[in-house]
Design a protein around this motif. Structure first.
Motif: not given
Length: 135
Positions: A27-33, A96-99, A104-105, A131-132
């Motif tokens: 699987r893949v997981r997309i996370i925003v925290e 991941g990238v912190v913005h 966002y990872s 990133l929008t």
């Protein structure tokens, strides 16, 4: 971000999973925290979380690599790891990238035997990530 179209979508809190309908272990997981420091610090915290929470990542946890990289033209971090051993051994790759105060990872996880054939899915996610204006 591009993910396999025929994979089953599931959500939970701050993440969305896409699971291979023919292999529930892939699987893949997309996370925003929320996260307030750097992308490398995010990767260190995420790696420590896998190492110290046995329910998330079976022991032994082995970090294979961690490096600074880019994602959507911004400073990012990526690490590769394995969890467990024998037939239960899993292999993962997480970027991941912190913005603007958020991390966002996304990651790919598969059995160790299927990792190399699965890696192009992760590569496509990296290529298509944006990133929008909404974050």
């Amino acid at each position: 971000m591009n993910v396999p179209k025929d994979w089953k979508r599931g959500t939970g809190g701050s993440f969305v999973d896409y699971t291979d309908p023919d292999d529930s272990g892939r699987r893949v997981r997309i996370i925003v925290e929320n996260f307030g420091t750097t992308s490398m610090r995010w990767a260190e915290v995420a790696s420590d979380g896998l190492r110290n929470r046995g329910g998330t990542c079976a022991r032994p946890y082995n970090q294979l690599a961690m490096e600074e990289t880019e994602l959507a033209g911004k400073a990012a971090a990526e690490f590769e790891y394995t969890c467990g051993d024998g037939d239960k051994r899993r292999h993962g790759l997480w970027r991941g990238v912190v913005h603007d105060g958020k991390a966002y990872s996304f990651y790919l996880t598969a059995t160790h035997d299927r990792f190399e054939e699965s890696k192009p899915i992760f590569d496509e996610m990296v290529k298509s990530f944006q990133l929008t204006g909404a974050g």
